[in-house]
Design a protein around this motif. Sequence first.
Motif, PDB file in Angstrom:
ATOM      1  N   SER A  70     -20.549 -15.081  -2.612  1.00 29.87           N
ATOM      2  CA  SER A  70     -20.755 -13.651  -2.855  1.00 29.87           C
ATOM      3  C   SER A  70     -20.354 -12.816  -1.641  1.00 29.87           C
ATOM      4  O   SER A  70     -20.638 -13.190  -0.503  1.00 29.87           O
ATOM      5  CB  SER A  70     -22.239 -13.401  -3.160  1.00 29.87           C
ATOM      6  OG  SER A  70     -22.520 -12.017  -3.086  1.00 29.87           O
ATOM      7  N   PRO A  71     -19.744 -11.667  -1.883  1.00 27.95           N
ATOM      8  CA  PRO A  71     -19.474 -10.742  -0.760  1.00 27.95           C
ATOM      9  C   PRO A  71     -20.748 -10.349  -0.017  1.00 27.95           C
ATOM     10  O   PRO A  71     -20.693  -9.973   1.149  1.00 27.95           O
ATOM     11  CB  PRO A  71     -18.844  -9.530  -1.445  1.00 27.95           C
ATOM     12  CG  PRO A  71     -18.350 -10.018  -2.757  1.00 27.95           C
ATOM     13  CD  PRO A  71     -19.229 -11.164  -3.159  1.00 27.95           C
ATOM     14  N   ASP A  72     -21.886 -10.470  -0.685  1.00 25.44           N
ATOM     15  CA  ASP A  72     -23.155 -10.140  -0.025  1.00 25.44           C
ATOM     16  C   ASP A  72     -23.452 -11.069   1.148  1.00 25.44           C
ATOM     17  O   ASP A  72     -24.299 -10.758   1.985  1.00 25.44           O
ATOM     18  CB  ASP A  72     -24.321 -10.240  -1.010  1.00 25.44           C
ATOM     19  CG  ASP A  72     -24.225  -9.250  -2.148  1.00 25.44           C
ATOM     20  OD1 ASP A  72     -23.402  -8.319  -2.055  1.00 25.44           O
ATOM     21  OD2 ASP A  72     -24.961  -9.412  -3.135  1.00 25.44           O
ATOM     22  N   ALA A  74     -21.660 -11.616   3.602  1.00 22.11           N
ATOM     23  CA  ALA A  74     -21.161 -11.059   4.865  1.00 22.11           C
ATOM     24  C   ALA A  74     -22.275 -10.314   5.602  1.00 22.11           C
ATOM     25  O   ALA A  74     -22.710 -10.746   6.667  1.00 22.11           O
ATOM     26  CB  ALA A  74     -19.964 -10.153   4.616  1.00 22.11           C
ATOM     27  N   GLU A  80     -21.831  -4.095   3.107  1.00 20.14           N
ATOM     28  CA  GLU A  80     -20.372  -4.135   3.212  1.00 20.14           C
ATOM     29  C   GLU A  80     -19.831  -2.833   3.793  1.00 20.14           C
ATOM     30  O   GLU A  80     -18.834  -2.818   4.492  1.00 20.14           O
ATOM     31  CB  GLU A  80     -19.713  -4.461   1.857  1.00 20.14           C
ATOM     32  CG  GLU A  80     -20.015  -3.484   0.721  1.00 20.14           C
ATOM     33  CD  GLU A  80     -21.404  -3.680   0.121  1.00 20.14           C
ATOM     34  OE1 GLU A  80     -22.022  -4.735   0.377  1.00 20.14           O
ATOM     35  OE2 GLU A  80     -21.879  -2.785  -0.595  1.00 20.14           O
ATOM     36  N   ASP A 125     -15.026  -2.268   6.267  1.00 18.37           N
ATOM     37  CA  ASP A 125     -15.500  -3.093   5.160  1.00 18.37           C
ATOM     38  C   ASP A 125     -15.767  -4.522   5.653  1.00 18.37           C
ATOM     39  O   ASP A 125     -14.850  -5.265   5.987  1.00 18.37           O
ATOM     40  CB  ASP A 125     -14.427  -3.108   4.061  1.00 18.37           C
ATOM     41  CG  ASP A 125     -14.811  -3.979   2.868  1.00 18.37           C
ATOM     42  OD1 ASP A 125     -15.873  -4.651   2.911  1.00 18.37           O
ATOM     43  OD2 ASP A 125     -14.043  -3.992   1.892  1.00 18.37           O
ATOM     44  N   THR A 127     -16.525  -7.149   4.211  1.00 18.13           N
ATOM     45  CA  THR A 127     -16.012  -8.288   3.446  1.00 18.13           C
ATOM     46  C   THR A 127     -14.572  -8.615   3.843  1.00 18.13           C
ATOM     47  O   THR A 127     -14.053  -9.657   3.472  1.00 18.13           O
ATOM     48  CB  THR A 127     -16.088  -8.021   1.928  1.00 18.13           C
ATOM     49  OG1 THR A 127     -15.243  -6.917   1.614  1.00 18.13           O
ATOM     50  CG2 THR A 127     -17.516  -7.708   1.519  1.00 18.13           C
ATOM     51  N   GLN A 128     -13.931  -7.706   4.600  1.00 21.37           N
ATOM     52  CA  GLN A 128     -12.565  -7.967   5.071  1.00 21.37           C
ATOM     53  C   GLN A 128     -12.542  -8.542   6.486  1.00 21.37           C
ATOM     54  O   GLN A 128     -11.479  -8.771   7.054  1.00 21.37           O
ATOM     55  CB  GLN A 128     -11.740  -6.665   5.057  1.00 21.37           C
ATOM     56  CG  GLN A 128     -11.641  -6.022   3.683  1.00 21.37           C
ATOM     57  CD  GLN A 128     -11.121  -6.997   2.641  1.00 21.37           C
ATOM     58  OE1 GLN A 128     -10.097  -7.632   2.836  1.00 21.37           O
ATOM     59  NE2 GLN A 128     -11.858  -7.136   1.534  1.00 21.37           N
ATOM     60  N   SER A 210     -13.638 -16.501   7.214  1.00 17.91           N
ATOM     61  CA  SER A 210     -14.034 -15.459   6.269  1.00 17.91           C
ATOM     62  C   SER A 210     -15.468 -15.713   5.818  1.00 17.91           C
ATOM     63  O   SER A 210     -15.907 -16.849   5.710  1.00 17.91           O
ATOM     64  CB  SER A 210     -13.117 -15.477   5.042  1.00 17.91           C
ATOM     65  OG  SER A 210     -11.796 -15.173   5.420  1.00 17.91           O
TER      66      SER A 210
END
Length: 320
Positions: A70-72, A74, A80, A125, A127-128, A210
């Motif tokens: 999940s992006p969460d 990060a 984010e 951001d 997530t990047q 990442s």
Amino acid sequence: MIALPLIALATALGSSLLPGAEAHGLVKIVNIGGQDYPAWNPNTDPYLDPLPQRVTRKVPDDGPVIDVTSPDLACNQGGESGAPLVADAAAGSPVTFQMDRWPSDHLGPVFHYMADCEGDCTTFDATQAKWFKIYQDGFDGGLWATTKLIANNLEVTVTIPAELKPGQYLLRHELVALHDITQPQFYPACAQINVSGSGTQVPDPSALVSIPGVYNGFNWPDIWSESFTGFTLPAPAIANFVSGGASSPAPAPSSQDPAPSAPSTTPAPAPTTSDAAPAASSTGKAKCKTRKTKRSTSEKAARRARRHAAAAGHAKRQHH
Ligand SMILES: *[C@@H]1O[C@H](CO)[C@@H](O)[C@H](O)[C@H]1NC(C)=O
Ligand SMILES: [Cu+2]
């Protein structure tokens, strides 16, 4: 004589019934550049007018992220996007994260990662981000990092790498709780830091990972197993630094794939092969789930967990 435990129980139940009282843990204060910054508090900050300006990004609550894809993962759900402030700190100076609480049974490692915001952290951001690890503490001398954190006034301190070139960076603090052998829990939180100094170096591009991605495929151990003797920290290793000039180099594409989550280079000190492969979940956020007891030797721990649940009085969250 009997009054004491009753009072203790009543107090625990009472406080847990107050709005916002919870039983996992939140970052409470981050000391950056010698200054205390209150962290975003999801129980109170959203209701203040004007909204408090924080150097830490939002978290929705004190519960875990459970989906490693999940992006969460990060900077937690809502993290984010940027917080309004960036805290100044010199390269080579310490940063201390203090939790408001941490349950003693939420055993696991503690990590810190940084990422170059490539400019303004308040609009970056997460997530990047290309992350590099600057701190890790797993299981040593029979003690988990989270146990040491509790004993250390709920604090953990990390040093901003002295050689790091100045600029704005995210500093990601992460506790991982492994008490539920079916489901590791991740508690990430990110602070925005403006690093100053005369450093000229950047993390070795091979150290960049990442998030999500970094833990894909990592086999978290069954910490309750009788055969559990040690914990092999997940990759990457702590970053080395290389001369990297003034501008952020584009991260190597190879750092994007989840390959770095293979077990680290050190030979495994007999990690237990967990027979509870983490089940993928569709949502990033989750409640704290019950640990499956699969061995009678875990009964003590299970009782502890039940006590924890009782004391927490979780009506909604089903903690343990
Ligand atoms: C970051 O720190 C540098 C050096 O101390 C300073 O000149 C700059 O204004 C700071 N930037 C922000 C956004 O705080
Ligand atoms: Cu919990």
